[in-house]
Motif scaffolding. Sequence first.
Motif, short mmCIF file in Angstrom:
data_model
loop_
_atom_site.label_atom_id
_atom_site.label_comp_id
_atom_site.label_asym_id
_atom_site.label_seq_id
_atom_site.Cartn_x
_atom_site.Cartn_y
_atom_site.Cartn_z
N ILE A 154 -79.16 -4.52 53.69
CA ILE A 154 -80.19 -3.78 52.91
C ILE A 154 -79.89 -3.70 51.42
N ALA A 155 -78.77 -4.27 50.98
CA ALA A 155 -78.37 -4.10 49.58
C ALA A 155 -79.39 -4.66 48.59
N ASP A 156 -80.18 -5.66 49.03
CA ASP A 156 -81.18 -6.22 48.14
C ASP A 156 -82.55 -5.56 48.28
N ILE A 157 -82.65 -4.55 49.16
CA ILE A 157 -83.93 -3.88 49.39
C ILE A 157 -84.01 -2.56 48.64
N ILE A 158 -83.00 -1.73 48.79
CA ILE A 158 -83.04 -0.41 48.17
C ILE A 158 -81.88 -0.22 47.20
N HIS A 159 -82.10 0.71 46.27
CA HIS A 159 -81.12 1.05 45.24
C HIS A 159 -81.09 2.57 45.11
N PRO A 160 -80.11 3.13 44.43
CA PRO A 160 -80.01 4.59 44.35
C PRO A 160 -81.30 5.28 43.90
N GLU A 161 -82.04 4.67 42.97
CA GLU A 161 -83.26 5.31 42.47
C GLU A 161 -84.37 5.36 43.51
N ASN B 178 -88.52 -11.38 47.64
CA ASN B 178 -88.17 -12.48 48.55
C ASN B 178 -86.67 -12.44 48.89
N ARG B 179 -86.36 -12.76 50.14
CA ARG B 179 -84.97 -12.81 50.56
C ARG B 179 -84.60 -14.24 50.90
N PHE B 180 -83.32 -14.50 51.05
CA PHE B 180 -82.88 -15.82 51.47
C PHE B 180 -83.43 -16.12 52.86
N VAL B 181 -83.84 -17.37 53.07
CA VAL B 181 -84.29 -17.79 54.40
C VAL B 181 -83.46 -18.99 54.83
N HIS B 182 -83.28 -19.13 56.12
CA HIS B 182 -82.53 -20.27 56.65
C HIS B 182 -83.35 -21.53 56.49
#
Length: 457
Positions: free
Chosen positions: A32-39, A155-159
């Motif tokens: 989830i690190a690329d989805i949400i942030h502290p804000e 967008n996230r990495f895809v295989h």
Amino acid sequence: MATDIRVPPHNVEAEKSVLGSIMIEKNAIVKIADIIHPEDFYYETHAIIYGAMEELFAKRSPIDILTVSSWLKDNGKLDEVGGQTYLEEMTNEVLTASHVFQYALLVKQKSTLRKLITAGSNITACGYKEDEDVDELVDSAEQELFKVSQTFMRNRFVHIKDILTQTYEKISELHDPEAAQKYKGLQSGFRSLDHVLTGFQPSDLVILAARPSMGNTALALNMALNMATVGKSVGVISLEMSKEQLVERLFVSLLAVDSWKMKSGRLTQDDFMRMGQVMDQLNKCKIFIDDSAGASIAELRAKARRLQMEHGLDLLVVDYLQLMSLGKYGGLAGNRVQEISEISRALKSLARELHIPIMALSQLSRAVETRPVKIPQLSDLRESGAIEQDADVVLMMYREDYYEEDTDRAGVTDIYIRKHRHGAIGRIELMFRKEQMRFYDVERERNFEDMPMEHAF
């Protein structure tokens, strides 16, 4: 009477479940690190805790209740978030970390709704800033909404296996003449140029550069006309010529008469007989012209977005780049090189936002004139190397008869493809009939005299 109190959207259970999941499963944050942030957290205590987790993750340290509490204590924030007791409470409430992705999506959704509310408040505030430039305010309002739309689910990495099938289908269709048409970019109408570029691709910034009086405006208008006659919608931002002058050029080009004959009132009866046909053809073309002097990039963005929304937009032509400005609030007054750099980046960004090619005309520096061989190079782009960097395609015009009156290549215009991010570079030839403000493919020009007039365009 009860007061209707509106609380900003949030989900405390989802926030606590995200944090608890990360503390009981060391790899949960990777999901989830690329989805949400502290804000994205509504509660400040949760934002602080997640910030601690991000710090540990960045240092590749293990993340659990002990490491998180230790980081918070070392930074004087443990008591602020409720102490270790609150951290233990969150871990005890989560049975498994397998649903951390779904919890994170809930947090992100609520965060996006709050950002939408904030954007609405900022847009409302813009309406009361009567002392500021209206075009800048409108652009700021549009940017507020655009930023919100870009924050939810990037967008996230895809295989590779997920895109192999569609890639194979595309390759197969490219070998089918009928199916291949959907992969071709916007056709300029010049066969030799389209063969090399395979058309102008969506999101491309195309630079058409030349010395003054070389015919770059005429070529851009020819391309616009070619596209419009096959049903495409073209916007033209003219900072140098009036809309009447541009329409006159289009009229002369399509009528195929000497522009001097029309301006001096020497058209023949045959010319007048063909005028109705030309008028009908131009009336059907979706060409939209704006000739506002001194347009800023903010104004251009707002107009392009509005044109696309109201009439559709397949190509935007800007004539020309060096006459644009960042506006009175640009902050780079006096530094023209930096200002042009920002303008070229803004045009590229706009092309991506609208998903259309943008063709910007540009001047070449006088350095071309000082060389024995005056064929233009990328380094001749005037005022900024950022134009070369931001552009996907750079076309440079060269006419030998511009410099040598006795040349045997009279009318031949060399179009040098100096940069092509998607393919080959090289040189193609077009024939320029200056008196008609019209370009033709060289092969077409050779057969022009033998063609019936109804098939000449």
